[in-house]
Design a protein around this motif. Structure first.
Motif: not given
Length: 376
Positions: A335-350
Motif C-alpha cells: 500500500r505504501v509503495f503502490r504509487f511507484v510500483v503499480e501507478p495507475r497514471m490514468d492522467w497520462a492516457f486518453r
C-alpha cells in the motif's frame, strides 16, 4: 507439498493451473513467493562466498534456477499479451515507470553506499536489480512475434547461443541477459496447464530430492574448478575468459541444468492456499525494495563481525533475508509503495474506448495488476 492420497484408492492428479486469463492460482503465487525468498537469500549470501565453499555451492545451485523459474512463469502469464492499448498501458505503468523510478533511486543510493558521488544516472545501463524490468518489457513486447512463429523455442535458443559469441553487445539495456534468458521466457509462452501437472506428480517430487542433492554435491566439487558466472547470463564467452565455442555449448548445458532444477523446484510447490500464498501477489515489491537493504549493509558494516562468516552466521543471514523479503511482500508495504510500483497514471492516457478494454480485466476486475511483471 500436496497431501498424500488415501491408501488403496486411486491417486488424484493435482489440479491444473488455470489459463493465464483466469483468477489468481495458489500454485503460482506459492511458487513466486518461494522463488523471491531464494532471490533475497542468494543476494544476502554474496558477501559470504569468499570464505565458504559450501555457501558458494548453495549460491550456485540457487542461481541456476531461481530466475529461470521466474522467467518461465512470466512467459506463461504473457500468453495472452496482444499489444492491445489496455495491455500496453499496463506494460508502461507496471514496468517502464517502476524501472525509471528505481533506476534513479538505486543510482542515488549507491552514490552513498559505494562511496561513488560521481556515479551518473543512466537509463540505458540497468543498475543492480532493475535489469529484469527491462528484460520483461522487451520480452513481453515481442510476445506477438514469438506466438506467430512455428518454432519459437529453437529460434530463441539460437539467439541466446549467438549472444554468447558477441562481446560487442555491451551493457546497453543489459541486452546480454535479455538475449541469453530469452529461451526461458519463450518456453513459458509455449507451456500449457498439463505441463505443470507433469512436474507436480508424486514421482517427480520424490526424484527431485536426489537431483537437488546431486546438484549441491556437483556444485561443491566445481566451485574451485569452474566459473559459476555462466548462470548469470550477463557475459559472452570471451568476457568469461573462454574460447568462443564454449558459449553455444554452455548455453545448452546451462539450459538443461536450469530447467531440470526448475522442474524439481516446481514439483515441491503446494497447490493449495497457505499462509504465504497472498504474498505471491507482492513479490515485485520485495524484489525491487530488498536491494536497498543489501546495499545499505555495506556502509552499515553488517558483514564485518567474524561470526557472520561462520556456519552459524550463514544460517542467521539466511533467516534474516527470508524474514525481510517476506515483510516486503506484505499488504502494508504494498500500500505504501503502490504509487511507484503499480501507478495507475490514468492522467497520462486518453480515455479507453470499447475497443481498448482489456479482456482479462473485463472477466475479473479484481485480478490485480501485479501480474504485469512476472515477479508480482
Amino acid at each position: 507439498m500436496t497431501d498424500s492420497p488415501p491408501s488403496g484408492g486411486p491417486r488424484p492428479q493435482p489440479a491444473a493451473p488455470p489459463d493465464p486469463g483466469g483468477p489468481r492460482d495458489a500454485f503460482f503465487d506459492n511458487a513466486k513467493y518461494a522463488a523471491i525468498v531464494l532471490v533475497a537469500v542468494a543476494h544476502a549470501w554474496e558477501p559470504l562466498r569468499a570464505g565458504s565453499r559450501a555457501v558458494t555451492a548453495l549460491y550456485t545451485v540457487v542461481y541456476a534456477f531461481h530466475m529461470p523459474a521466474f522467467i518461465v512463469i512470466s512467459g506463461y502469464f504473457s500468453r495472452n499479451f496482444d499489444a492491445s492499448p489496455a495491455r500496453l498501458k499496463r506494460l508502461v505503468t507496471g514496468l517502464v515507470v517502476p524501472y525509471v523510478v528505481f533506476e534513479v533511486a538505486y543510482t542515488l543510493f549507491t552514490r552513498w553506499s559505494d562511496h561513488e558521488p560521481d556515479r551518473a544516472i543512466s537509463l540505458l545501463d540497468p543498475l543492480y536489480l532493475t535489469w529484469f524490468l527491462v528484460a520483461l518489457f522487451i520480452w513481453r513486447l515481442t510476445t506477438p512475434l514469438w506466438k506467430l512463429l512455428r518454432w519459437p523455442l529453437p529460434l530463441a535458443l539460437a539467439v541466446a547461443m549467438l549472444a554468447t559469441l558477441t562481446p560487442s553487445i555491451g551493457k546497453d539495456l543489459d541486452l546480454q541477459r535479455v538475449l541469453q534468458f530469452l529461451p526461458y521466457f519463450v518456453l513459458g509462452l509455449s507451456l500449457r496447464p498439463e505441463h505443470f501437472r507433469l512436474v507436480r506428480r508424486r514421482a517427480v517430487r520424490i526424484a527431485a530430492v536426489p537431483v537437488f542433492a546431486a546438484a549441491v554435491a556437483v556444485a561443491y566439487w566445481a566451485v574451485p574448478r569452474y566459473k559459476y558466472a555462466w548462470f548469470f547470463h550477463r557475459d559472452s564467452a570471451e568476457q568469461l575468459g573462454a574460447p568462443g565455442w564454449y558459449g553455444p555449448v554452455l548455453t545448452l548445458v546451462v539450459l538443461g541444468i536450469s530447467l531440470t532444477l526448475v522442474a524439481c523446484f516446481l514439483s515441491w510447490i503446494p497447490g493449495r492456499r497457505l499462509w504465504c500464498t497472498a504474498l505471491g501477489a507482492g513479490t515485485l515489491y520485495g524484489y525491487l525494495l530488498h536491494g536497498f537493504f543489501l546495499q545499505g549493509a555495506k556502509p552499515g558494516g553488517w558483514y564485518r563481525p567474524d561470526w557472520i562468516h561462520r556456519p552459524a552466521g550463514a544460517v542467521v543471514v539466511t533467516l534474516v533475508a527470508a524474514a525481510g523479503i517476506t515483510l516486503l511482500c506484505t499488504p502494508p508495504v504494498r500500500r505504501v509503495f503502490r504509487f511507484v510500483v503499480e501507478p495507475r497514471m490514468d492522467w497520462a492516457f486518453r480515455r479507453a474506448t470499447s475497443r481498448d478494454r482489456d479482456p482479462d480485466r473485463e472477466r475479473n476486475p479484481d485480478r490485480g495488476r501485479a501480474r504485469t511483471a512476472g515477479v508480482g
